[in-house]
Design a protein around this motif. Structure first.
Motif, PDB file in Angstrom:
ATOM      1  N   GLN A  63       0.858  -1.182   0.000  1.00  0.00           N
ATOM      2  CA  GLN A  63       0.000   0.000   0.000  1.00  0.00           C
ATOM      3  C   GLN A  63       0.895   1.233   0.000  1.00  0.00           C
ATOM      4  N   SER A  64       0.463   2.245  -0.709  1.00  0.00           N
ATOM      5  CA  SER A  64       1.183   3.506  -0.712  1.00  0.00           C
ATOM      6  C   SER A  64       1.172   4.093   0.690  1.00  0.00           C
ATOM      7  N   THR A  65       2.299   4.665   1.115  1.00  0.00           N
ATOM      8  CA  THR A  65       2.329   5.347   2.412  1.00  0.00           C
ATOM      9  C   THR A  65       1.571   6.672   2.333  1.00  0.00           C
ATOM     10  N   MET A  66       1.273   7.122   1.119  1.00  0.00           N
ATOM     11  CA  MET A  66       0.545   8.385   0.925  1.00  0.00           C
ATOM     12  C   MET A  66      -0.967   8.176   0.918  1.00  0.00           C
ATOM     13  N   ASP A  67      -1.415   6.998   0.511  1.00  0.00           N
ATOM     14  CA  ASP A  67      -2.843   6.694   0.432  1.00  0.00           C
ATOM     15  C   ASP A  67      -3.021   5.182   0.496  1.00  0.00           C
ATOM     16  N   LYS A  68      -3.598   4.698   1.583  1.00  0.00           N
ATOM     17  CA  LYS A  68      -3.711   3.251   1.793  1.00  0.00           C
ATOM     18  C   LYS A  68      -4.671   2.558   0.829  1.00  0.00           C
ATOM     19  N   HIS A  69      -5.365   3.318   0.004  1.00  0.00           N
ATOM     20  CA  HIS A  69      -6.257   2.728  -0.995  1.00  0.00           C
ATOM     21  C   HIS A  69      -5.557   2.532  -2.339  1.00  0.00           C
ATOM     22  N   ILE A  70      -4.283   2.884  -2.376  1.00  0.00           N
ATOM     23  CA  ILE A  70      -3.489   2.726  -3.590  1.00  0.00           C
ATOM     24  C   ILE A  70      -2.387   1.713  -3.313  1.00  0.00           C
ATOM     25  N   PHE A  71      -2.247   0.749  -4.219  1.00  0.00           N
ATOM     26  CA  PHE A  71      -1.203  -0.266  -4.121  1.00  0.00           C
ATOM     27  C   PHE A  71      -0.185  -0.018  -5.230  1.00  0.00           C
ATOM     28  N   ILE A  72       1.079  -0.188  -4.915  1.00  0.00           N
ATOM     29  CA  ILE A  72       2.155   0.092  -5.870  1.00  0.00           C
ATOM     30  C   ILE A  72       3.081  -1.118  -5.913  1.00  0.00           C
ATOM     31  N   ALA A  73       3.426  -1.522  -7.126  1.00  0.00           N
ATOM     32  CA  ALA A  73       4.265  -2.710  -7.291  1.00  0.00           C
ATOM     33  C   ALA A  73       5.363  -2.440  -8.314  1.00  0.00           C
ATOM     34  N   GLY A  74       6.282  -3.392  -8.421  1.00  0.00           N
ATOM     35  CA  GLY A  74       7.330  -3.322  -9.440  1.00  0.00           C
ATOM     36  C   GLY A  74       8.307  -2.196  -9.204  1.00  0.00           C
ATOM     37  N   ASP A  75       8.844  -1.672 -10.299  1.00  0.00           N
ATOM     38  CA  ASP A  75       9.865  -0.641 -10.225  1.00  0.00           C
ATOM     39  C   ASP A  75       9.398   0.625  -9.527  1.00  0.00           C
ATOM     40  N   ALA A  76       8.111   0.923  -9.577  1.00  0.00           N
ATOM     41  CA  ALA A  76       7.591   2.160  -8.982  1.00  0.00           C
ATOM     42  C   ALA A  76       7.653   2.146  -7.453  1.00  0.00           C
ATOM     43  N   ALA A  77       7.669   0.974  -6.846  1.00  0.00           N
ATOM     44  CA  ALA A  77       7.637   0.856  -5.386  1.00  0.00           C
ATOM     45  C   ALA A  77       9.025   1.018  -4.769  1.00  0.00           C
ATOM     46  N   ALA A  78       9.107   1.849  -3.739  1.00  0.00           N
ATOM     47  CA  ALA A  78      10.334   1.992  -2.949  1.00  0.00           C
ATOM     48  C   ALA A  78      10.154   1.164  -1.692  1.00  0.00           C
ATOM     49  N   MET A  79      10.945   0.105  -1.574  1.00  0.00           N
ATOM     50  CA  MET A  79      10.758  -0.822  -0.460  1.00  0.00           C
ATOM     51  C   MET A  79      12.002  -0.965   0.406  1.00  0.00           C
ATOM     52  N   GLY A  80      12.895   0.001   0.371  1.00  0.00           N
ATOM     53  CA  GLY A  80      14.090  -0.060   1.200  1.00  0.00           C
ATOM     54  C   GLY A  80      14.964  -1.242   0.842  1.00  0.00           C
ATOM     55  N   LYS A  81      15.368  -2.011   1.844  1.00  0.00           N
ATOM     56  CA  LYS A  81      16.269  -3.141   1.611  1.00  0.00           C
ATOM     57  C   LYS A  81      15.632  -4.257   0.784  1.00  0.00           C
ATOM     58  N   ALA A  97       0.243  -7.382  -4.744  1.00  0.00           N
ATOM     59  CA  ALA A  97      -0.605  -6.185  -4.713  1.00  0.00           C
ATOM     60  C   ALA A  97      -2.025  -6.538  -5.164  1.00  0.00           C
ATOM     61  N   ALA A  98      -2.144  -7.327  -6.235  1.00  0.00           N
ATOM     62  CA  ALA A  98      -3.474  -7.734  -6.725  1.00  0.00           C
ATOM     63  C   ALA A  98      -4.201  -8.566  -5.669  1.00  0.00           C
ATOM     64  N   GLU A  99      -3.467  -9.473  -5.028  1.00  0.00           N
ATOM     65  CA  GLU A  99      -4.064 -10.289  -3.952  1.00  0.00           C
ATOM     66  C   GLU A  99      -4.578  -9.387  -2.832  1.00  0.00           C
ATOM     67  N   ASN A 100      -3.781  -8.385  -2.456  1.00  0.00           N
ATOM     68  CA  ASN A 100      -4.179  -7.499  -1.360  1.00  0.00           C
ATOM     69  C   ASN A 100      -5.339  -6.578  -1.733  1.00  0.00           C
ATOM     70  N   VAL A 101      -5.433  -6.185  -2.998  1.00  0.00           N
ATOM     71  CA  VAL A 101      -6.593  -5.406  -3.431  1.00  0.00           C
ATOM     72  C   VAL A 101      -7.858  -6.237  -3.220  1.00  0.00           C
TER      73      VAL A 101
END
Length: 178
Positions: A63-81, A97-101
């Motif tokens: 889930q986006s940290t900016m909006d929990k109704h938005i899911f972000i995957a792949g290259d667009a997602a910043a996931m730290g380590k 992400a699709a499963e969580n939606v």
């Protein structure tokens, strides 16, 4: 001799050396610098990242940290380590992400994404290929066949509608390299 250096950005490239941001200087007759890609400006324009030069931060549920109704995957997602700009990673995060939606739509608890370390396979045209897994590095043109086989299995699996998990199990069965 080929050396790979990850996670320590290049500060300067000279005729016979490469200087890293941490101050380390490496002797080098040839430098192949894969600096990565730049985040799409749409992430910032949509309010999903803090600047045009950052990926969109997400929780472990993707889930986006900016909006929990938005899911972000792949290259667009910043996931730290956990971050990895590899095709398999994009496929796995997309599936989670699709499963969580679907879980969110059914008011069910979301599941966290967990990265499983896999070997990296890098090719340089039709000349050579490197398989890197932790401290193990294997090089040689025959690895190009392995890379192409994994690519074709993945593409056919996507076309047939198979899950990423089932495709990875098939690849593991065909090529038990880790």
């Amino acid at each position: 001799q080929v050396n790979f250096h990850f996670g320590n950005p290049i500060a300067q490239v000279n005729a016979k050396s490469v200087k890293l941001v941490d101050g380390t200087t490496l002797s080098s007759d040839l430098c192949i610098w894969t600096a990565g890609v730049k985040p799409n400006p749409l992430l910032f324009e949509a309010g999903l990242s803090d600047s045009e030069n950052t990926w969109a931060p997400v929780y472990k549920s993707l889930q986006s940290t900016m909006d929990k109704h938005i899911f972000i995957a792949g290259d667009a997602a910043a996931m730290g380590k956990l971050d990895s700009k590899q095709a398999y990673f994009a496929m796995e995060t997309g599936e989670k992400a699709a499963e969580n939606v679907l879980r969110m739509l059914k008011d069910r608890p979301l599941r966290n994404f967990f990265k499983i370390q896999k070997p990296y396979i890098y090719s340089f045209g039709d000349l050579s290929c490197f398989l890197i897994f932790y401290d193990l590095v294997i090089a040689g043109a025959p690895l190009l066949l392995l890379k192409e086989s994994i690519f074709r299995i993945s593409i056919e699996g996507i076309r047939a509608g198979h899950s990423v998990e089932s495709m990875l199990k098939l690849i593991d069965q065909l090529f038990p390299i880790y």
